[in-house]
Design an enzyme around this catalytic site. Structure first.
Site, PDB file in Angstrom:
ATOM      1  N   ASP A 152       1.338   1.679  -3.748  1.00  0.00           N
ATOM      2  CA  ASP A 152       0.955   2.679  -4.738  1.00  0.00           C
ATOM      3  C   ASP A 152       2.158   2.944  -5.644  1.00  0.00           C
ATOM      4  O   ASP A 152       2.447   2.151  -6.528  1.00  0.00           O
ATOM      5  CB  ASP A 152       0.498   3.935  -3.988  1.00  0.00           C
ATOM      6  CG  ASP A 152      -0.278   4.914  -4.824  1.00  0.00           C
ATOM      7  OD1 ASP A 152      -0.031   4.993  -6.034  1.00  0.00           O
ATOM      8  OD2 ASP A 152      -1.127   5.636  -4.270  1.00  0.00           O
ATOM      9  N   THR A 153       2.909   3.997  -5.408  1.00  0.00           N
ATOM     10  CA  THR A 153       4.078   4.297  -6.242  1.00  0.00           C
ATOM     11  C   THR A 153       5.208   3.303  -6.001  1.00  0.00           C
ATOM     12  O   THR A 153       6.036   3.083  -6.871  1.00  0.00           O
ATOM     13  CB  THR A 153       4.614   5.712  -5.975  1.00  0.00           C
ATOM     14  OG1 THR A 153       5.049   5.788  -4.619  1.00  0.00           O
ATOM     15  CG2 THR A 153       3.558   6.770  -6.279  1.00  0.00           C
ATOM     16  N   THR A 172       7.978   4.118  -0.819  1.00  0.00           N
ATOM     17  CA  THR A 172       8.215   3.839   0.599  1.00  0.00           C
ATOM     18  C   THR A 172       8.773   2.437   0.785  1.00  0.00           C
ATOM     19  O   THR A 172       9.793   2.247   1.457  1.00  0.00           O
ATOM     20  CB  THR A 172       6.915   4.035   1.416  1.00  0.00           C
ATOM     21  OG1 THR A 172       6.478   5.390   1.266  1.00  0.00           O
ATOM     22  CG2 THR A 172       7.157   3.740   2.887  1.00  0.00           C
TER      23      THR A 172
END
Length: 176
Positions: A101-102, A105
């Site tokens: 996603d972003t 992590t």
């Protein structure tokens, strides 16, 4: 509030794409042993299905990580809730993620794992959401690129529900 799931990728589409990804990995690694690093909890279904189609000797280890804590936005640092049980030094590794996603992590996890000196290190994700990317992070193997929609199924959850759906779907909330 009522929750309705709409199918984005059917069971057949997901399973066919996973087989295609396994073929790519089989071609690249041949019969060299491969360690799968499954990121809990979301990638369990994907990891298991992928492993069924890999022809080389495979071992599997698990990590549980978070960069969110109790918030909905990244804290900017990673917390390891469960670390690998085996050393990856000198081992060909494939990190398996459910969705990128972003990218926060993985951008923190990848260098941490590279410090452990694996022979090789690649990333495999079932879903890629490039429109949400905030840091540069790409997978070596990607199942599907998707628009910026909230998805569930095939390991992905909403409040720990829907992981067991045999397809990937979007979640719609309807006021009752």
């Amino acid at each position: 509030m009522k929750e309705i799931v709409h199918v984005m990728f059917s069971r057949e589409q997901v399973e066919n794409r996973i087989k295609e990804m396994a073929d790519q990995i089989n071609e690249e690694y041949g019969m060299k042993p491969l360690r799968l690093i499954c990121i809990l909890k979301g990638s369990v279904f994907f990891s298991c299905e992928l492993a069924k189609h890999l022809k080389m000797p495979v071992t599997i280890d698990f990590m549980s990580v978070s960069s969110y804590g109790n918030s909905t936005s990244s804290s900017g640092k990673i917390t390891i809730k469960k670390d690998l049980e085996q050393s990856i030094q000198g081992v060909d590794c494939l990190l398996i993620e459910d969705i990128i996603d972003t990218g926060y992590t993985l951008s923190m996890l990848k260098p941490m794992l590279l410090e452990r000196k694996p022979e090789s290190f690649k990333i495999c994700t079932l879903l890629n959401k490039p429109d949400r990317r905030e840091v540069e992070m790409e997978a070596d193997y990607t199942g599907f690129s998707i628009p910026d929609e909230f998805v569930v199924g095939y390991g992905l959850d909403y409040a720990q529900k829907y992981r067991n759906l045999p397809f990937v779907g979007t979640l719609e909330f309807i006021e009752e």
